[in-house]
Design a protein around this motif. Structure first.
Motif, mmCIF file in Angstrom:
data_model
loop_
_atom_site.group_PDB
_atom_site.id
_atom_site.type_symbol
_atom_site.label_atom_id
_atom_site.label_comp_id
_atom_site.label_asym_id
_atom_site.label_seq_id
_atom_site.Cartn_x
_atom_site.Cartn_y
_atom_site.Cartn_z
ATOM 1 N N GLN A 43 15.314 -8.534 49.090
ATOM 2 C CA GLN A 43 15.021 -10.208 48.946
ATOM 3 C C GLN A 43 15.895 -9.514 47.211
ATOM 4 N N THR A 59 22.783 -20.849 51.311
ATOM 5 C CA THR A 59 21.613 -19.761 50.777
ATOM 6 C C THR A 59 20.827 -19.626 49.681
ATOM 7 N N LYS A 87 15.374 -17.430 46.961
ATOM 8 C CA LYS A 87 13.892 -17.272 46.516
ATOM 9 C C LYS A 87 12.855 -16.643 45.536
ATOM 10 N N ASN A 137 22.201 -12.643 53.712
ATOM 11 C CA ASN A 137 22.189 -12.955 54.923
ATOM 12 C C ASN A 137 21.728 -12.133 55.414
ATOM 13 N N ASN A 161 17.744 -12.552 55.004
ATOM 14 C CA ASN A 161 17.545 -13.652 54.958
ATOM 15 C C ASN A 161 16.488 -13.782 56.797
ATOM 16 N N GLN A 180 13.732 -11.924 57.568
ATOM 17 C CA GLN A 180 12.430 -12.825 57.100
ATOM 18 C C GLN A 180 12.471 -13.307 57.813
ATOM 19 N N GLU A 181 13.292 -15.255 58.294
ATOM 20 C CA GLU A 181 12.741 -15.743 58.893
ATOM 21 C C GLU A 181 12.364 -15.074 60.285
#
Length: 693
Positions: A522, A558, A561, A639, A642, A645-646
C-alpha cells in the motif's frame, strides 16, 4: 496574535536562491544538471552532497540530510524554522514586518531587542578598549598575548577589556543614547542598594579592570559576558559572569558553540572543556569543535545543545582526581541524554589550555587520539583503582558503574557495557544483571511513589542473551513545555509545536510513525503516485490534460491509507485548485518537517544519465518519455492493492459465524472483487511501453 504575512514568507522563499545560499558555506562544482560538494554536515573526502537548482533542494547521499533552502539554513546554523526565514530575509534585504501585535507584545519585543542591541554595543566597546587604549593594550592585550592568543583568535571571539573605572561603560553608553534601564536589565550596570534593599540611587559598572569574553547564542547574538580579573590578590572572584536576564540563561549556553558548531557537525565530535581559555587555545590550535560549560555544572539544556550537532562528545579533564570525581554526575547526564561519551585525561597540573601550549598543536591532537577512552571503561578503571583489594569498596564501585550504565538509553549499548564490566571486575555477568535490575526497580519505585514493580529498563538473564525483559529502553524524555512566545511563533508560521519544541532547535525530519520500516504494498503504491505528482505535475499527457490533472482525477474516489502520503496528495490538490502546479520548489519549503523530508526523498536522484549515451546515438528510455505508462501503472497498482486488501477482509469474515444473508452478501462481493483483481492483473500484464511498439 502577531503574525508575519504569508506574502512575506513567499517573497523570502522566492528570492532565496539555493545555489547562492549553499555556496556561502561550501564550494559547489557543476556536474551534469546539479551542483556537488563535500557535505557540510559530516566528514567525507569524495563529494556526495548534491544541490538541484531546478528543484530548489539539496541532498547528501552520505548522511541523508535533505531539504530546501530554509531547511538548509536550519541544518547548517542549528536554528528554528522562524530563525532560518529571518536569516534569509536579512540576506536578501527583505523587511519582515509583523502585524496585529498587541501593545503588550510589542513592548516586550522592543524590550528584548533593546537588550540584544545594548549587549552588542557593549561587546564592541570592550573590544575597542582592548585594542585601542593604553590601559587595554598594556593590561588586557598583554595578558592575552602571554596566554598565547593571536590577533585572529582575539578578533574571532571578539575579546575585550573593561577599564578599571566605576562608570566608564555607563557614561559612554548614555552618551551614545542607550537607556540606563537596558544596561541594568542585562547586568552591565549594577544598582547599589542599602541594607534594607532600597535603591540608593548609585549606579556602577559590573565589570571593571577585566578581560572580557563575549558569550554568543547559536545565532551569533551577544547575550552576556564572562570576565577575568587581572589584579593580583584581588578579593573579588577571579571570574565574573553576567547575571541571568531575559536574553541570557547560562544553563542553555555553551561558550564557543557559535564559533565551533560547523566544525562539530563536520567532525561528528564535540570536545567539552571547562574554561574560556581552553576553548580559545584549542580553537587557535585548529581544534575548532570545542565548547565550554564555563565553570557551571553541566545542564540538560547544554546537553540538548550538543545533541543538535552531534551524538559524540569527548570530555577533556585535567589530572586532578577531586575534580574528576565532582564531574562524574555531569557525565552521567550526558549518557542519559543519549550521547556517546569518551574521556581524555591530561597529566597532573595541566588543563587543555596549558597542555596545548606546552606540547604544541600536533602532539596535542595525537594525545587526544591516543588517550581517548570510553567513559564507562574510564569510570570502571577509576573506581576499581580506588577500591583496591577492599571487598566492600569494590562492591560499591561496581554499583557506581551500574548506575552510570543505567543512564544509557540504548539497550544494546547497556548489554555491551555490562559484559565489559563483568570482565573488568571478574564477576559473573548474571550477578551484575541481577544487581542492575534491582537498581532500576528501586529508581523506578522512587519515581512512582514507591511502587517498585512499575517497570523500568530491566535486562533479561545472561543465558537468554541479555534480551530486555521489559521495554529494554529508557523512556523518551518528554519535551519541555513551550513558552507562550514559542507557541505564538509556531502558529505564526503554520509550524507544528513539535517543530519548534526545544527553544529554537533545528527542525529535523519528524519520525513518520505511519510508515513501516520496510514499506508494504500500500505504501509503495501511494508513494509512487505522489512521486509522479511532484516530479511531473505540469507535463502534458494529452491536449489540455497534465499529469497532475490526470492523476488527481483518476484518484478522486481512491482512498490513501498512509497519513503522510494522504497529506501530500491533499497539498497537491490544494495547489492545483489555487491555479498553481504542485512543485518540489514550493512543497520543499512547507512548515511541516516530515513533509519537507518526504519531498526531498521523492525528488532526489543520485545518478544522472551521461550525455555520452546521446553522443554515441544510444537510446535509453526515460521516464519522462513514458509518463502515460507510468501514471497508468501507478493507478492500476494502487487500485489492485486496495482490491486485494478488501478481498482479504471479506475472506477473513467468512471464518466467523454468519447468518445466511450476510454470508451471501460476502460471497457476491468476493466474486466481484476477484473479477476486478483478475482484470487489473491482466491490464498490468499487457501494458506495452510506447517505445517498444
Amino acid at each position: 496574535m502577531a503574525r508575519i504575512p504569508k506574502e512575506t514568507v513567499d517573497q523570502i522563499i522566492h528570492h532565496a536562491d539555493i545555489v547562492e545560499v549553499v555556496g556561502d558555506f561550501v564550494s559547489l562544482k557543476k556536474k551534469g544538471q546539479n551542483m556537488w560538494a563535500c557535505c557540510p554536515f559530516h566528514h567525507e573526502k569524495s563529494p556526495s552532497f548534491s544541490v538541484a537548482p531546478a528543484k530548489g533542494l539539496y541532498k547528501c547521499f552520505g548522511c541523508g540530510k535533505a531539504g530546501g533552502v530554509v531547511q538548509f539554513i536550519m541544518d547548517v546554523e542549528g536554528t528554528s524554522y522562524v530563525e532560518a526565514l529571518k536569516y534569509l530575509a536579512k540576506k536578501y534585504g527583505i523587511d519582515v514586518e509583523e502585524e496585529e501585535k498587541t501593545p503588550e507584545q510589542q513592548l516586550a519585543q522592543n524590550d528584548k531587542d533593546s537588550q540584544f542591541i545594548v549587549s552588542n554595543w557593549a561587546k564592541d566597546h570592550y573590544h575597542n578598549l582592548l585594542l585601542n587604549t593604553e590601559e587595554g593594550q598594556g593590561i588586557g592585550l598583554s595578558y592575552l598575548r602571554q596566554r598565547g592568543l593571536n590577533q585572529t583568535t582575539i578578533k574571532t571571539f571578539e575579546l575585550g577589556y573593561s577599564l578599571d573605572q566605576w562608570d566608564d561603560l555607563m557614561k559612554t553608553a548614555e552618551k551614545a543614547g542607550y537607556e540606563r534601564k537596558y544596561l541594568e536589565k542585562t547586568g552591565l550596570v549594577i544598582t547599589k542598594e542599602d541594607d534594607q534593599g532600597h535603591d540608593t540611587g548609585r549606579r556602577y559598572d559590573r565589570f571593571r579592570g577585566r578581560v572580557m569574553f563575549p558569550i554568543h547564542n547559536v545565532s551569533g547574538r551577544v547575550i552576556g559576558f564572562g570576565a577575568r580579573t587581572l589584579k593580583p590578590n584581588d578579593k573579588t572572584a577571579k571570574y565574573l559572569n553576567s547575571p541571568e536576564s531575559e536574553i541570557y540563561h547560562k544553563s542553555d549556553v555553551l561558550y564557543g558553540l557559535y564559533q565551533g558548531r560547523q566544525a562539530i557537525r563536520t567532525e561528528e565530535q564535540c570536545y567539552l572543556v571547562e574554561g574560556y581559555l581552553d576553548v580559545l587555545s584549542l580553537h587557535q590550535g585548529d581544534i575548532k569543535n570545542v565548547v565550554a560549560s564555563s565553570g557551571t555544572s553541566l545542564t540538560e539544556g547544554q546537553i540538548r545543545l550538543i545533541k543538535r550537532y552531534t551524538d559524540n562528545v569527548t570530555v577533556l579533564y585535567d589530572g586532578d582526581a577531586a575534580g574528576i570525581r565532582a564531574s562524574l554526575r555531569g557525565i552521567d547526564m550526558l549518557l542519559e541524554g543519549g550521547l556517546n561519551v569518551r574521556v581524555v585525561l591530561f597529566p597532573d597540573g595541566d588543563d587543555p589550555d596549558s597542555y596545548i601550549r606546552k606540547v604544541g598543536d600536533q602532539r596535542f591532537k595525537e594525545h587526544l587520539e591516543g588517550a581517548s577512552q570510553d567513559f564507562i571503561q574510564f569510570k570502571t578503571d577509576l573506581v576499581s583503582r580506588e577500591a583496591a583489594q577492599d571487598p566492600v569498596k569494590k562492591a560499591e564501585a561496581i554499583r557506581e558503574v551500574l548506575q552510570s550504565i543505567a543512564k544509557v538509553p540504548d539497550p544494546i549499548k547497556r548489554q555491551v557495557f555490562l559484559q565489559q564490566t563483568s570482565q573488568a571486575f571478574s564477576i559473573d555477568e548474571q550477578v551484575l544483571i541481577t544487581e542492575y535490575n534491582k537498581l532500576v526497580r528501586n529508581a523506578s519505585g522512587k519515581a512512582t511513589g514507591g511502587n517498585a514493580n512499575s517497570g523500568g529498563s530491566g535486562l533479561g538473564s545472561a543465558q537468554t542473551g541479555g534480551q530486555p525483559s521489559g521495554s529494554g529502553a529508557a523512556p523518551r524524555p518528554a519535551p519541555r513545555p513551550m513558552s507562550p512566545e514559542e507557541e505564538a511563533e509556531a502558529l505564526m508560521y503554520g509550524a507544528s509545536p513539535e517543530d519548534l519544541a526545544g527553544g529554537g532547535d533545528a527542525l529535523t525530519a519528524s519520525p513518520r510513525e505511519d510508515l513501516d520500516p520496510v514499506p508494504n504494498a500500500q505504501q509503495t503504491c501511494e508513494r509512487e503516485v505522489v512521486r509522479l505528482l511532484l516530479l511531473y505535475s505540469p507535463q502534458p499527457l494529452a491536449p489540455e490534460v497534465s499529469v497532475a490533472q490526470y492523476l488527481l482525477q483518476q484518484l478522486d474516489d481512491t482512498p490513501f491509507k498512509t497519513g503522510i502520503y494522504g497529506d501530500l496528495l491533499h497539498l497537491c490538490r490544494e495547489e492545483l485548485e489555487q491555479g498553481r502546479w504542485p512543485e518540489v520548489r514550493t512543497l520543499i519549503q512547507h512548515s511541516r518537517s516530515d513533509i519537507r523530508s518526504l519531498v526531498a526523498e521523492l525528488a532526489t536522484e543520485k545518478y544522472e544519465l551521461s550525455p555520452n549515451w546521446t553522443t554515441h546515438q544510444i537510446y535509453v528510455p526515460r521516464e519522462l518519455d513514458q509518463l502515460q505508462v507510468a501514471c497508468d501503472n501507478a493507478i492500476l497498482r494502487l487500485n489492485k492493492v486496495n482490491v486485494e486488501q478488501e478481498l482479504a477482509v471479506r475472506l477473513e469474515a467468512l471464518r466467523h459465524p454468519l447468518d445466511d444473508d450476510t454470508m451471501m452478501e460476502h460471497l457476491q462481493t468476493i466474486r466481484l472483487l476477484k473479477q476486478m483483481d483478475n482484470q487489473l492483473a491482466s491490464m498490468l500484464g499487457t501494458v506495452i511501453p510506447r517505445g517498444a511498439q
